[in-house]
Scaffold this active site. Sequence first.
Site: not given
Ligand code: BG6
Length: 499
Positions: A44, A175, A179, A213, A232, A237, A338
């Site tokens: 956008r 993702h 890893k 994190e 999230d 994950h 977080k």
């Molecule tokens: C993402 C989340 O999928 O993964 C984020 O949306 C998070 O909130 C991140 O910080 C963590 O991924 P990684 O690879 O940095 O551990």
Amino acid sequence: MKSSIMVIFGGSGDLTKRKLMPSLFNLFKKGRLTDDFKILAAGRTENNNETFRASINESLKLFLPNEEQNETQIERFLSIIFYHSMDPSNMNDYDSLKDKLWDIAGKKGDYLYYLATPPSLYEIIPLCLKSVGINTKNSRVIVEKPFGYDLESAKRVNSILKESFEENQIYRIDHFLGKETVQNILAFRFANGIFEPLWNRNYIERVEITAVENLGIGDRGRFYDSTGALRDMVQNHLIQLLALVAMEPPVAFNESEFRNEVVKVYKSLAPIKPEDIPSRVVRGQYIASERDGGRKIKGYREEKNVHPDSHTETFLALKLFVSNWRWDGVPFYIRTGKQMPTKVSEIVVYFRPTPHKLFSSRQECPEQNQLIIRIQPNEGAVLKFDIKVPGSGFDVKQVPMEFTYDKLGGLPSEDAYSKLIEDCMNGESVLFTRSDAVEASWAFFDPIIEMWKNSKNIPLYGYPAGTWGPLESNAIIEGGKNWTNPCKNLIDTDLYCEL
Ligand code: BG6
């Protein structure tokens, strides 16, 4: 057929800058994209090719490691990037997208679409692509997580995607599966003969999975406040990590056999009864504090684009059971948050204590063997076992036997996104999530979300930023035990713990 263009919806968004562009640059630099490869970012925000390239240039400087910054290569990379301003929710904007696509990439149809938008748009974009006929049979689509908001929306997105694409064209990305250290869980379990015989309820007492994190939500307030830690991190994950720890050995490592085993784990998750949710699921939200010698950290509710009375969880701890022959009765504890003391992801497997205590041990010595699989940082694995302390008497002490990837010269510099994007371009889907897996996972988490929504009595605990989350999260661990709070380092943590 290898894709020769990637169209990114959400092209001016955070994910594109932080992850997708650096990963594509990585692949470009290593010559792993087709010679005529192009990137078309759509979003956008008003931009033209020049202004967009300049903004990507800036973000590459921020997000690429110093040693990978190379002016000439970055210049060449920027020249394959194009920008198209459009509203992805408006079907009328897709004719101009098609013209641009044909103009840049021709009509071969080997397009790769990347949906890096809020999940609500996943219900619109595929239909719009179909309406202008660019959902070609050689195209592929990568869909970011969270895949829907709950079971119902995930089912809806799955069926909408399937109106425009075949299942083998759809790549639901998580993702974490890209890893190396996560893939290594499979090698660890199934390439060694010594662990698997112990890998069950007879020898394992509990499993802890932590992915925390030390940062807040940054500029992602709008996204995060409507998402929260469960959607999230946990529904995708962390449950994926649990699946790799708990799964049966696949007959073969291919997309159907491997993904069948993942789905079996999700289907075996014992539903948490509504009355057990308060004692098995603890949610928290960070509040303002000072850390690292007086640095002031905002509370979550003071973050940009977060509602001042927000009840969104930034921390979540759960106790789960996998109801099957292998795992019945073994608690799996999962935790994410977080603004915790450090950034670390790891799995700790606690083996059952010896049935009879023959030797005395020092007070600090835990009586259980532990296996720690460190996902990041200081990637590696540690097996902790007892030895006799040299000298008179018969004291025993726990010592670590460790492997870290440094010993293999470190991990390859590709990040998880490069690996998965390349897999998708090559049509390899084994490390992507299948539709039934997404739905089985949501089916497990839906009652928790429902309960949070409908019951005002479920507490949300505040925790000062920089701490290990609400103390109440310890109460979910059986036998009066506590979470293992990891240090940044995997080993040599006895003398001091670096955060
Ligand atoms: C993402 C989340 O999928 O993964 C984020 O949306 C998070 O909130 C991140 O910080 C963590 O991924 P990684 O690879 O940095 O551990």
